[in-house]
Scaffold this motif. Structure first.
Motif, mmCIF file in Angstrom:
data_model
loop_
_atom_site.group_PDB
_atom_site.id
_atom_site.type_symbol
_atom_site.label_atom_id
_atom_site.label_comp_id
_atom_site.label_asym_id
_atom_site.label_seq_id
_atom_site.Cartn_x
_atom_site.Cartn_y
_atom_site.Cartn_z
ATOM 1 N N LYS A 2 29.936 49.237 58.067
ATOM 2 C CA LYS A 2 30.366 49.112 56.673
ATOM 3 C C LYS A 2 31.889 49.187 56.615
ATOM 4 C CE LYS A 2 27.987 51.294 53.574
ATOM 5 N NZ LYS A 2 27.460 52.332 52.654
ATOM 6 N N ILE A 3 32.512 48.104 56.113
ATOM 7 C CA ILE A 3 33.964 48.026 56.002
ATOM 8 C C ILE A 3 34.331 47.976 54.528
ATOM 9 C CG2 ILE A 3 36.034 46.732 56.596
ATOM 10 C CD1 ILE A 3 34.378 45.488 58.907
ATOM 11 N N LEU A 4 35.211 48.858 54.101
ATOM 12 C CA LEU A 4 35.635 48.931 52.712
ATOM 13 C C LEU A 4 37.117 48.598 52.603
ATOM 14 C CD1 LEU A 4 34.445 51.308 50.066
ATOM 15 C CD2 LEU A 4 36.902 51.059 50.330
ATOM 16 N N PHE A 5 37.440 47.684 51.721
ATOM 17 C CA PHE A 5 38.823 47.298 51.435
ATOM 18 C C PHE A 5 39.227 47.941 50.121
ATOM 19 C CE2 PHE A 5 37.138 44.136 54.238
ATOM 20 C CZ PHE A 5 38.188 43.850 55.091
ATOM 21 N N TYR A 6 40.394 48.582 50.121
ATOM 22 C CA TYR A 6 40.823 49.411 48.993
ATOM 23 C C TYR A 6 42.286 49.114 48.704
ATOM 24 C CZ TYR A 6 40.864 53.833 46.336
ATOM 25 O OH TYR A 6 40.926 54.792 45.362
ATOM 26 N N ASN A 50 34.660 45.314 48.602
ATOM 27 C CA ASN A 50 36.018 45.169 48.084
ATOM 28 C C ASN A 50 36.173 46.080 46.873
ATOM 29 O OD1 ASN A 50 38.464 44.446 46.983
ATOM 30 N ND2 ASN A 50 38.126 42.256 47.120
ATOM 31 N N ARG A 51 37.108 47.019 46.954
ATOM 32 C CA ARG A 51 37.390 47.925 45.845
ATOM 33 C C ARG A 51 38.861 47.854 45.431
ATOM 34 N NH1 ARG A 51 33.012 47.286 44.976
ATOM 35 N NH2 ARG A 51 31.302 48.738 44.916
ATOM 36 N N GLY A 52 39.425 46.652 45.483
ATOM 37 C CA GLY A 52 40.784 46.449 44.997
ATOM 38 C C GLY A 52 40.789 46.295 43.489
ATOM 39 N N HIS A 72 30.766 55.624 49.214
ATOM 40 C CA HIS A 72 30.177 54.501 49.956
ATOM 41 C C HIS A 72 29.989 54.816 51.440
ATOM 42 C CE1 HIS A 72 30.158 51.505 46.790
ATOM 43 N NE2 HIS A 72 31.318 51.988 46.389
ATOM 44 N N LYS A 73 30.623 55.881 51.916
ATOM 45 C CA LYS A 73 30.527 56.297 53.318
ATOM 46 C C LYS A 73 30.827 55.150 54.289
ATOM 47 C CE LYS A 73 27.540 60.092 52.395
ATOM 48 N NZ LYS A 73 26.496 60.260 51.463
ATOM 49 N N PRO A 74 32.028 54.572 54.178
ATOM 50 C CA PRO A 74 32.367 53.444 55.057
ATOM 51 C C PRO A 74 32.632 53.887 56.495
ATOM 52 C CG PRO A 74 34.266 54.060 53.756
ATOM 53 C CD PRO A 74 33.120 54.900 53.266
ATOM 54 N N ASP A 75 32.425 52.970 57.423
ATOM 55 C CA ASP A 75 32.774 53.201 58.820
ATOM 56 C C ASP A 75 34.250 52.903 59.067
ATOM 57 O OD1 ASP A 75 30.072 53.776 59.829
ATOM 58 O OD2 ASP A 75 29.690 51.688 59.269
ATOM 59 N N LEU A 76 34.786 51.975 58.280
ATOM 60 C CA LEU A 76 36.171 51.555 58.424
ATOM 61 C C LEU A 76 36.749 51.294 57.041
ATOM 62 C CD1 LEU A 76 38.385 50.607 60.480
ATOM 63 C CD2 LEU A 76 37.440 48.314 60.193
ATOM 64 N N ILE A 77 37.989 51.739 56.810
ATOM 65 C CA ILE A 77 38.663 51.541 55.530
ATOM 66 C C ILE A 77 39.973 50.804 55.773
ATOM 67 C CG2 ILE A 77 39.713 52.661 53.514
ATOM 68 C CD1 ILE A 77 38.006 55.156 54.233
ATOM 69 N N SER A 78 40.194 49.772 54.959
ATOM 70 C CA SER A 78 41.477 49.065 54.963
ATOM 71 C C SER A 78 42.140 49.328 53.620
ATOM 72 C CB SER A 78 41.255 47.560 55.132
ATOM 73 O OG SER A 78 42.446 46.859 54.871
ATOM 74 N N ILE A 79 43.388 49.848 53.643
ATOM 75 C CA ILE A 79 44.118 50.130 52.417
ATOM 76 C C ILE A 79 45.367 49.261 52.401
ATOM 77 C CG2 ILE A 79 45.323 51.872 51.048
ATOM 78 C CD1 ILE A 79 43.564 53.978 52.469
ATOM 79 N N LEU A 80 45.522 48.477 51.333
ATOM 80 C CA LEU A 80 46.703 47.649 51.174
ATOM 81 C C LEU A 80 47.164 47.761 49.727
ATOM 82 C CD1 LEU A 80 48.699 45.686 52.401
ATOM 83 C CD2 LEU A 80 47.106 43.840 51.900
ATOM 84 N N ILE A 81 48.383 48.274 49.543
ATOM 85 C CA ILE A 81 48.937 48.465 48.210
ATOM 86 C C ILE A 81 50.460 48.366 48.290
ATOM 87 C CG2 ILE A 81 48.994 50.984 48.421
ATOM 88 C CD1 ILE A 81 48.294 51.013 45.364
ATOM 89 N N GLY A 82 51.057 47.905 47.204
ATOM 90 C CA GLY A 82 52.510 47.904 47.121
ATOM 91 C C GLY A 82 53.175 46.654 47.605
ATOM 92 N N VAL A 83 52.453 45.558 47.592
ATOM 93 C CA VAL A 83 53.042 44.299 48.053
ATOM 94 C C VAL A 83 53.984 43.759 47.009
ATOM 95 C CG1 VAL A 83 52.498 41.926 48.676
ATOM 96 C CG2 VAL A 83 51.090 43.789 49.497
#
Length: 83
Positions: A2-6, A50-52, A72-83
């Motif tokens: 489970k991969i979550l994008f935040y 996707n939780r953007g 959501h108990k993700p295995d991997l989280i990607s955080i991207l903010i401030g672009v």
């Protein structure tokens, strides 16, 4: 896996918040590209979330982290903010 994008608008990219499937829930940005590639290679191996939310700042992400990430108990989280 489970991969979550935040993140903010660069993660959101017009996603439909009512669903989380490939056609609508990923938006039209990098989350959709990554999800499409992973699911093409092995459709059953990945759950992509996707939780953007466009316009969010760090304080906004912090305020919603429990509901939008930890629950959501993700295995991997990607955080991207401030672009």
């Amino acid at each position: 896996m489970k991969i979550l994008f935040y993140g903010d608008s660069i993660t959101d990219m017009g996603r439909n918040r009512e669903c989380n499937d490939r056609a609508f829930g990923y938006g039209v940005g990098y989350v959709n590209s990554i999800a499409s590639t992973l699911k093409y290679e092995n459709p059953e191996a990945y759950e992509i979330i996707n939780r953007g939310i466009g316009g969010n700042r760090i304080v906004d992400l912090y305020a919603r982290i429990k509901a939008d990430v930890w629950n959501h108990k993700p295995d991997l989280i990607s955080i991207l903010i401030g672009v």
